[in-house]
Every structure is written in C-alpha cells, then in structure tokens.
Design a protein around this motif. Structure first.
Motif, short mmCIF file in Angstrom:
data_model
loop_
_atom_site.label_atom_id
_atom_site.label_comp_id
_atom_site.label_asym_id
_atom_site.label_seq_id
_atom_site.Cartn_x
_atom_site.Cartn_y
_atom_site.Cartn_z
N ASP A 149 0.96 -1.19 -0.21
CA ASP A 149 0.01 0.09 0.05
C ASP A 149 1.01 1.29 0.09
N HIS A 150 0.62 2.12 -0.84
CA HIS A 150 1.45 3.20 -1.12
C HIS A 150 0.81 4.52 -1.53
N HIS A 204 3.57 0.52 2.92
CA HIS A 204 3.24 -0.52 4.01
C HIS A 204 3.31 -1.80 3.12
N GLU A 243 2.44 -6.12 3.47
CA GLU A 243 2.13 -7.34 4.13
C GLU A 243 2.02 -8.81 3.18
N THR A 265 -7.31 -7.62 2.66
CA THR A 265 -7.02 -6.91 4.02
C THR A 265 -7.45 -5.26 3.59
N GLN A 266 -7.65 -4.62 4.53
CA GLN A 266 -8.01 -3.13 4.63
C GLN A 266 -6.87 -2.12 4.06
N MET A 267 -7.12 -1.50 3.08
CA MET A 267 -5.84 -0.68 2.33
C MET A 267 -5.40 0.36 3.54
N GLU A 268 -4.04 0.47 3.57
CA GLU A 268 -3.42 1.36 4.47
C GLU A 268 -3.07 2.90 3.73
N SER A 269 -3.28 2.78 2.54
CA SER A 269 -2.95 4.09 1.58
C SER A 269 -3.64 4.15 0.41
N ARG A 316 -2.59 0.35 -4.01
CA ARG A 316 -2.21 -0.87 -3.76
C ARG A 316 -1.59 -1.55 -4.82
#
Length: 406
Positions: free
Chosen positions: A116-117, A312, A314, A357-361, A364
């Motif tokens: 995620d970016h 991020h 994972e 999973t839920q995106m952090e930024s 993706r």
C-alpha cells in the motif's frame, strides 16, 4: 517512413501482440516472413511454465507465467509476478494456476505480497525478493541496437511497440540487444533499471529442437539433470546468452552487473534490477541489455532513481486452493518445503483464494510470490545426435545453432 504491422494471438487477449515499428521506407520481406514465422511457432511450440490468471471483477484474465526456465528440480526458484488486474471480490482475491502444455508442474509455495502506497507509485519485486518503489521511470535519451541503429521509438514508452531484433535477412549476429543512454543526476550510487520484456517464441522453438537431438535418450537425460549442479546449469545458460544480461559502461569498458531471469514467451513482464553506478563520476549513464539474437523482445526500458519512499507491506497466506477435482491443496502451497502441488496433465488447474485486507494508503500493488519447477514431457525417438549435442553445449554455440536453424 515508419510502417507498422500487428499480429495478435486472440487466446491471450492483450498479453501477446507483435506490434513492430520498422524505421525503413518499406518492410523487408524477410522481416515480415520472420514475424509470421514467430506467429506460427507460437502455436507449434509447447514449452512454458504454469499460467496465472487473475479475477478482475468480471472474468479471469491471463496475468503471466511463473518460474519460467526452471525446467529441472535443481533450477527450482522463487518468482515475483506483478498482478495489475487483480481486484478484491467480496473480500477475497481470486487467482487460477493452470497447466496448459505437455509438462509436469511442481509448485512449492504461493503467497500474495501486498504493498500500500501513495498515488503515482508502483512497487516491483526483483528476483532476490527485494521490493522497489517505482515513480515515473526516467526515459533514455537514446537507444541503439548493437549495430548502432536507432530503436528509441520502440522502447521509450509502455505501449504495444517492441524491439524484436535486427532484420534477419542481414546475416544476423550471435548477440543482439540495446544500448541505453540516460542523463544521470549527480550523487547517485544506485539506480533501478525497469524493463518490460518477454522471451520470444523463437527461443522456445530453438530449445525444443535442441531437446529433439536427444532422441530416445531424452528421459535418461532428464533423470541425469534432476541430480545436476544448479550453479553449473545457471552458468551454462549465461554462457549461451539465454538470460537478458545487463552491463554498465565504466571507463570505456562494459562491466557486467546482473541478468534478468527468463520470463517465458506468453506475456510481457515488468521487472527490475538495481545497478551500481557509484563509479560513474560524470557524464551520462550507458547501460547495455544483451542476449542471443531473437531470444528476447523488449517493450520498455527506463530508470528509477531509487528514492526513499515509504510503503506498507504485508504477506497474505493462501486461504484456500481447490483443484478441478475439488481437492484442497492449501497445505502443499503454504510454505517453502518438500510439499508440492503437482499438475501432471493438460487441464489441471486450481482456484486460489486470499483474504483481502483493508488498504493502508491510497493505492495498492499486488505481487504473486511463487516457487517451483517444471519438467517438459517429450516422446522423442531415434538415436541421439551426440556430436551435434556436444558442439551446442560449448559456450556460445547455442546461439550459433539458433542462427543455423533460422
């Protein structure tokens, strides 16, 4: 005047297209014949590796091949495939791994790498498993093939124009490639070379003919290779110029840096390698991509300046893997061990699920990490051509054989 000729393989949609720009007034007849030959070989050759399909919300679309060239167990390797069309569907990512050719595929592990970016970035994972944040790769200011002919128009953008090699009617050399010139910013010790390329159907065809020379000894040869030295196998491949080698011009000499693994002929793959440019004190950076003539097709090459960018990451383990016979194969693919998911026959396939999973930024990038090898089936007959085989196995002679075959 530039002429353009497109030849598409409908079975793989946008992934296999010959769109060639010729910088001459008329397309040489021999060149057209060669492109048509590639098109024919595309349907006649039977060597490849597992095919990966990704679910885009409506259908499964072809994404590419994994661990291409790992044709013996000692060559088993990790692979990292960018999956730009994969999207979450009801909280899951769906993929398929299939066997569509005469080979036995041994997949050791599969997992999904999630990055995620911020917008405007893309993450590529090199053959060593290191992620690289790519932001607007720097285009080369010039690109010449090894004969000094301009080919920049073919490789400066990510489009459907590609460089496939020099006119085969002009006594083709044993080696071909592209010399790229970049305006390198000051105080750079390391940069990332980003390419979009694939192997040719011609390489597939040459390797198949090489194996045919083994005749009825093919199965015995395969058993011997199963216990072979992996480093010697890799060294032989490099000596025959099968991988795409990368050189940097330092003090007037081409210095070998690394090589891109073979990726198969069915789809272009975006790949990356880090280059050490600490010895380039001033002036432009010159990079050479080199392989045996007509072994690779290059669609794009650019330079990423290796800026420090946060993202991020994972790893998503396999949630479920169901074969065409409704068998669960998850345990065989969870880790790098001695358990394999084996696909021995054409038509074998498995549907793979990963929990999204839920995106952090904002954006993706998804990359499939796999490991495995495959064995090519071949029912060759007759006596082996021992003298010819002995000659071809010498350093560089695979390229000689290729030109003679052409």
């Amino acid at each position: 005047v530039y002429k353009r000729q497109d030849i598409y393989n409908h079975s793989t949609k946008h992934t296999t297209a010959y769109s060639i720009l010729f910088g001459v007034a008329m397309i040489p007849a021999a060149y057209v014949a060669f492109v048509l030959l590639l098109f024919l070989i595309m349907f006649l050759s039977g060597d490849s590796c597992p095919f990966i399909y990704t679910y885009n919300g409506e259908d499964f679309v072809f994404a590419g091949e994994i661990y291409s060239g790992a044709v013996y167990k000692p060559l088993e390797r990790h692979d990292y495939l960018l999956l730009p069309d994969l999207i979450a569907d009801h909280g899951e990512y769906k993929l398929k791994i299939t066997n569509q050719l005469e080979e036995v595929q041994h997949t050791n592990m599969l997992e999904l790498l999630v990055f995620d970016h911020e917008a405007g970035l893309e993450v590529l994972v090199d053959k060593y498993g290191s992620p690289h944040a790519i932001s607007g790769p720097l285009q080369p200011v010039s690109a010449l093939n090894l004969k000094g002919e301009k080919v920049l128009k073919l490789i400066e953008k990510e489009d459907d124009l590609i460089y496939v090699g020099d006119d085969p009617s002009k006594d083709p050399p044993l080696l071909d490639g592209v010399i790229l010139t970049f305006d390198l910013p000051e105080n750079k010790d390391q940069v990332d070379l980003v390419i979009e390329a694939k192997n040719s159907y011609w390489l597939d065809f040459v390797y198949k003919n090489f194996r045919d020379m083994l005749g009825a000894s093919y199965k015995m040869w395969m058993k011997k290779q199963a216990d072979g030295d992996p480093q010697k196998m890799k060294d032989w491949s490099l000596s025959q110029n099968i991988p795409l080698s990368v050189y940097v011009l330092i003090d007037g000499e081409w210095v070998f840096q690394d090589y891109y693994n073979t990726v198969g002929p069915m789809a272009f793959k975006k790949d990356v390698l880090s280059l050490d440019v600490s010895d380039i004190e001033d002036g432009p950076l010159q990079v050479k991509l080199e392989s045996g003539s007509y072994f690779w097709e290059l669609g794009f090459a650019g330079l990423s300046l290796n800026e420090e960018v946060e993202f991020h990451m994972e790893t998503l383990p396999l949630l479920s893997g169901i074969t065409e016979e409704d068998k669960e194969i998850r345990e065989a693919l969870l880790s790098d061990d001695e358990m394999y998911y084996i696909q021995p026959d054409i038509g074998n396939e498995a549907t793979l699920l990963f929990k999204a999973t839920q995106m952090e930024s904002k954006n993706r990038t998804l990359v499939l990490h796999s490991k495995g090898y495959y064995q090519i089936k071949q029912d060759s007959k007759g006596a082996p051509r021992l003298k010819a085989l002995k000659e071809i196995r010498k350093s560089g002679n695979f390229n000689v054989y290729s030109n003679e075959l052409m």
